[in-house]
Write an enzyme that holds these catalytic residues in place. Structure first.
Site, PDB file in Angstrom:
ATOM      1  N   HIS A  41     -79.787   3.019-140.452  1.00  0.00           N
ATOM      2  CA  HIS A  41     -79.726   2.816-139.001  1.00  0.00           C
ATOM      3  C   HIS A  41     -81.001   3.269-138.305  1.00  0.00           C
ATOM      4  O   HIS A  41     -80.987   3.598-137.121  1.00  0.00           O
ATOM      5  CB  HIS A  41     -78.492   3.488-138.390  1.00  0.00           C
ATOM      6  CG  HIS A  41     -77.218   2.785-138.697  1.00  0.00           C
ATOM      7  ND1 HIS A  41     -76.059   2.994-137.996  1.00  0.00           N
ATOM      8  CD2 HIS A  41     -76.915   1.847-139.630  1.00  0.00           C
ATOM      9  CE1 HIS A  41     -75.095   2.231-138.484  1.00  0.00           C
ATOM     10  NE2 HIS A  41     -75.594   1.531-139.487  1.00  0.00           N
ATOM     11  N   ASP A  83     -79.315  -2.761-144.013  1.00  0.00           N
ATOM     12  CA  ASP A  83     -77.870  -2.578-143.814  1.00  0.00           C
ATOM     13  C   ASP A  83     -77.397  -3.718-142.907  1.00  0.00           C
ATOM     14  O   ASP A  83     -77.611  -3.674-141.714  1.00  0.00           O
ATOM     15  CB  ASP A  83     -77.621  -1.220-143.158  1.00  0.00           C
ATOM     16  CG  ASP A  83     -76.169  -0.989-142.781  1.00  0.00           C
ATOM     17  OD1 ASP A  83     -75.293  -1.719-143.273  1.00  0.00           O
ATOM     18  OD2 ASP A  83     -75.927  -0.088-141.955  1.00  0.00           O
ATOM     19  N   GLU A 104     -68.814  -5.825-138.863  1.00  0.00           N
ATOM     20  CA  GLU A 104     -68.653  -4.554-139.561  1.00  0.00           C
ATOM     21  C   GLU A 104     -69.183  -3.382-138.745  1.00  0.00           C
ATOM     22  O   GLU A 104     -68.570  -2.305-138.720  1.00  0.00           O
ATOM     23  CB  GLU A 104     -69.360  -4.610-140.911  1.00  0.00           C
ATOM     24  CG  GLU A 104     -69.004  -3.461-141.857  1.00  0.00           C
ATOM     25  CD  GLU A 104     -69.834  -2.204-141.629  1.00  0.00           C
ATOM     26  OE1 GLU A 104     -69.458  -1.136-142.144  1.00  0.00           O
ATOM     27  OE2 GLU A 104     -70.868  -2.277-140.921  1.00  0.00           O
ATOM     28  N   GLU A 105     -70.325  -3.573-138.088  1.00  0.00           N
ATOM     29  CA  GLU A 105     -70.941  -2.461-137.363  1.00  0.00           C
ATOM     30  C   GLU A 105     -70.085  -1.965-136.200  1.00  0.00           C
ATOM     31  O   GLU A 105     -70.303  -0.858-135.695  1.00  0.00           O
ATOM     32  CB  GLU A 105     -72.330  -2.864-136.853  1.00  0.00           C
ATOM     33  CG  GLU A 105     -73.368  -3.102-137.936  1.00  0.00           C
ATOM     34  CD  GLU A 105     -73.763  -1.846-138.698  1.00  0.00           C
ATOM     35  OE1 GLU A 105     -73.279  -0.751-138.352  1.00  0.00           O
ATOM     36  OE2 GLU A 105     -74.560  -1.963-139.644  1.00  0.00           O
ATOM     37  N   ASP A 142     -72.119  -2.679-149.620  1.00  0.00           N
ATOM     38  CA  ASP A 142     -72.781  -2.159-148.433  1.00  0.00           C
ATOM     39  C   ASP A 142     -73.708  -1.020-148.855  1.00  0.00           C
ATOM     40  O   ASP A 142     -73.541  -0.425-149.921  1.00  0.00           O
ATOM     41  CB  ASP A 142     -71.746  -1.667-147.420  1.00  0.00           C
ATOM     42  CG  ASP A 142     -72.238  -1.745-145.987  1.00  0.00           C
ATOM     43  OD1 ASP A 142     -73.471  -1.763-145.784  1.00  0.00           O
ATOM     44  OD2 ASP A 142     -71.391  -1.766-145.065  1.00  0.00           O
ATOM     45  N   HIS A 176     -71.746  -7.576-144.988  1.00  0.00           N
ATOM     46  CA  HIS A 176     -71.777  -7.970-143.573  1.00  0.00           C
ATOM     47  C   HIS A 176     -73.169  -8.358-143.129  1.00  0.00           C
ATOM     48  O   HIS A 176     -74.174  -7.749-143.517  1.00  0.00           O
ATOM     49  CB  HIS A 176     -71.190  -6.875-142.675  1.00  0.00           C
ATOM     50  CG  HIS A 176     -71.995  -5.620-142.573  1.00  0.00           C
ATOM     51  ND1 HIS A 176     -72.957  -5.430-141.611  1.00  0.00           N
ATOM     52  CD2 HIS A 176     -71.965  -4.472-143.295  1.00  0.00           C
ATOM     53  CE1 HIS A 176     -73.480  -4.219-141.732  1.00  0.00           C
ATOM     54  NE2 HIS A 176     -72.905  -3.611-142.763  1.00  0.00           N
TER      55      HIS A 176
END
Length: 349
Positions: free
Chosen positions: A324, A189, A223-224, A244, A74
């Site tokens: 994150h 990410d 995706e998030e 991922d 993603h």
């Protein structure tokens, strides 16, 4: 398939990561980065199309066109939107994706208006000055704000710039490659995984390789927020592999040098047959890997399963520290993940 690692161009992957992370793309605002991927595929003459959600699907025809594989990574990232224009000329935010506000405190950001104009700013606590406040507050959306780099003293001043509620806010990636081989940046990410797949596509195309199965590459863009990879899966697809990041922390086996193969996340176990196949390929290619469980995690593969697709699903990716937040990985992780993926794409079921 001996010597697969020699076919993995890590330098090219890192070049792609730098380009990708510097294109703002919070979930819901990914057109520019998808266009970058589209232009890359056009140069390689690899066919693709865009779905209605704005994701991109590229296809390599294989020897077996009755059975398909799909790999996905993603390109959307964490970010924010303007929730409120405050009377003091600063902005209150609402978050896009799951992260803590302290992870972006002090971060430079960009505000993109509905007309595409960009303004810079800094995300700060409302009591940022230690010479004025004795701050003991937890960081929340209510006590964090954006200080805009413009002469604004009121909400009206901000509105005159064209900034309004609903405008997207992206965080500065601060990409850096160190002499020891580390790659530091926000949004690894999952732009590290996107770079791995794009680089492998270039290698396959340049070598004129025909894969055993028709293979689709989905570059998903939601995706998030939970639904990037849950559609556009052909009925012929029997295996669906999400690429991922692997999560690092206390109790985890994953580190910054390995390919992390996920056995289970918050959605439940991944298909054991595909997991064992990835392990077998890793050992075959002498690629350093770890099998791990991610307790607070979901992927495009788990989204596809939840949406009812009859597929075997798996998850693999480079080990990334401080997910994150202030993320970091190592070039060895890109190499090991790329080698396993290359071997997987060339393998028989």
């Amino acid at each position: 398939m001996a010597g697969v690692k020699q076919k993995v161009n890590v330098d090219h992957m890192i070049e792609l990561i730098e380009k990708l992370v510097n294109i703002p793309s919070p979930s819901g605002n990914t057109e520019k980065v998808i266009q970058f991927v589209a232009d890359y595929l056009k140069e390689l003459e690899i066919p693709y199309y865009l779905n209605r959600k704005g994701g991109l699907i590229a296809t390599l025809k294989g020897q077996n066109e009755q059975e398909h594989r799909m790999l996905t990574a993603h390109v959307d990232t964490l970010g924010a939107m303007v929730k409120e224009i405050k009377s003091n000329g600063r902005l209150k935010l609402t978050l896009i994706g799951g992260f803590r506000m302290n992870a972006v405190e002090g971060e430079y950001c960009e505000i993109e208006t509905s007309t595409g104009k960009m303004y810079t700013g800094t995300i700060l606590h409302t009591k940022a000055s230690v010479h004025v406040y004795r701050d003991k507050d937890e960081r929340t959306e209510d006590n964090m704000e954006v200080r805009i780099d413009e002469v604004v003293r009121s909400a009206d001043d901000v509105r005159k710039l064209g900034i309004s509620v609903g405008d997207f806010v992206s965080f500065a990636p601060r990409f850096e490659q160190t002499p020891a081989g580390f790659i530091k940046s926000r949004h690894l990410d999952d732009k590290a995984s996107v770079a791995i797949l794009l680089s492998l596509l270039k290698t396959l195309k340049e070598e004129n390789t025909t894969l055993p199965y028709t293979t689709h590459i989905l570059i998903s863009n939601n995706e998030e927020i939970g639904y990037g990879g849950n559609s556009n899966i052909t009925p012929e697809t029997f295996e669906y592999l999400a690429v991922d990041m692997g999560a690092i922390g206390t109790g985890q086996t994953t580190d910054e040098y390995c390919a992390s193969i996920c056995a289970k996340d918050s959605s439940g176990p991944y298909h054991p047959r595909l997991r064992k196949k990835l392990v077998q390929l890793a050992e075959q290619e002498d690629a350093y890997y770890q099998v791990d469980i991610y307790p607070y995690y979901g992927s495009d593969a788990s989204a596809a399963i939840r949406s009812g697709h009859d597929i075997v699903h798996g998850l693999i990716g480079p080990g990334i520290d401080a997910s994150h937040s202030h993320e970091r990985t190592h070039r060895d992780s890109l190499l090991n993940t790329g080698a396993i993926l290359y071997a997987y794409m060339l393998s028989e079921a």
